[in-house]
Design a protein around this motif. Sequence first.
Motif, PDB file in Angstrom:
ATOM      1  N   PRO A   6      38.762  45.858  65.109  1.00  5.54           N
ATOM      2  CA  PRO A   6      40.091  46.345  65.062  1.00  5.54           C
ATOM      3  C   PRO A   6      39.621  48.151  64.635  1.00  5.54           C
ATOM      4  O   PRO A   6      39.404  48.495  63.985  1.00  5.54           O
ATOM      5  CB  PRO A   6      40.842  46.028  64.267  1.00  5.54           C
ATOM      6  N   ASN A   7      41.020  48.746  64.823  1.00  8.02           N
ATOM      7  CA  ASN A   7      41.403  49.987  64.822  1.00  8.02           C
ATOM      8  C   ASN A   7      41.570  50.088  63.092  1.00  8.02           C
ATOM      9  O   ASN A   7      42.663  50.733  63.352  1.00  8.02           O
ATOM     10  CB  ASN A   7      42.426  50.781  65.831  1.00  8.02           C
ATOM     11  N   THR A   8      40.781  49.819  62.518  1.00  7.04           N
ATOM     12  CA  THR A   8      40.966  50.062  60.800  1.00  7.04           C
ATOM     13  C   THR A   8      40.388  51.064  60.064  1.00  7.04           C
ATOM     14  O   THR A   8      39.013  51.069  60.031  1.00  7.04           O
ATOM     15  CB  THR A   8      41.406  48.960  59.818  1.00  7.04           C
ATOM     16  N   CYS A  43      38.859  48.607  47.580  1.00  9.61           N
ATOM     17  CA  CYS A  43      39.459  47.870  48.834  1.00  9.61           C
ATOM     18  C   CYS A  43      38.784  46.127  48.604  1.00  9.61           C
ATOM     19  O   CYS A  43      39.672  45.997  49.719  1.00  9.61           O
ATOM     20  CB  CYS A  43      38.431  47.714  50.712  1.00  9.61           C
ATOM     21  N   HIS A  48      37.750  48.176  54.322  1.00 11.82           N
ATOM     22  CA  HIS A  48      38.996  48.778  55.300  1.00 11.82           C
ATOM     23  C   HIS A  48      39.814  48.926  53.874  1.00 11.82           C
ATOM     24  O   HIS A  48      40.230  48.280  53.448  1.00 11.82           O
ATOM     25  CB  HIS A  48      39.305  47.318  56.593  1.00 11.82           C
ATOM     26  N   THR A  49      41.007  50.050  54.544  1.00 11.23           N
ATOM     27  CA  THR A  49      41.508  50.267  53.609  1.00 11.23           C
ATOM     28  C   THR A  49      42.590  50.727  54.437  1.00 11.23           C
ATOM     29  O   THR A  49      43.171  50.654  55.826  1.00 11.23           O
ATOM     30  CB  THR A  49      41.732  52.303  53.088  1.00 11.23           C
ATOM     31  N   ALA A  50      44.035  50.012  54.031  1.00 13.84           N
ATOM     32  CA  ALA A  50      45.696  50.003  54.707  1.00 13.84           C
ATOM     33  C   ALA A  50      46.227  51.789  55.678  1.00 13.84           C
ATOM     34  O   ALA A  50      45.324  52.383  54.345  1.00 13.84           O
ATOM     35  CB  ALA A  50      46.290  49.688  54.116  1.00 13.84           C
ATOM     36  N   PRO A  51      46.054  52.061  56.896  1.00 15.22           N
ATOM     37  CA  PRO A  51      47.160  53.200  56.700  1.00 15.22           C
ATOM     38  C   PRO A  51      47.921  54.343  56.336  1.00 15.22           C
ATOM     39  O   PRO A  51      48.699  52.590  55.625  1.00 15.22           O
ATOM     40  CB  PRO A  51      47.335  52.637  58.478  1.00 15.22           C
TER      41      PRO A  51
END
Length: 59
Positions: A6-8, A43, A48-51
């Motif tokens: 996924p693009n995160t 995180c 991953h971090t939230a956009p």
Amino acid sequence: MPQHVPNTPVCRDCKGFATAAITTGTRDRDGSRTTLVVVCRTCNGTGHTAPAAAFSAGR
């Protein structure tokens, strides 16, 4: 075959390595090493971090 990722955005603090096992140097009764599992606080162990929310400036 490559897996779809996924693009995160990756966490800037842990660089995607969100969990680490650290040995304390002591041993348990069965002879195995005592380890501590440390999770990235930013995180929460996801890597991953939230956009960021879109910035909207009003007039």
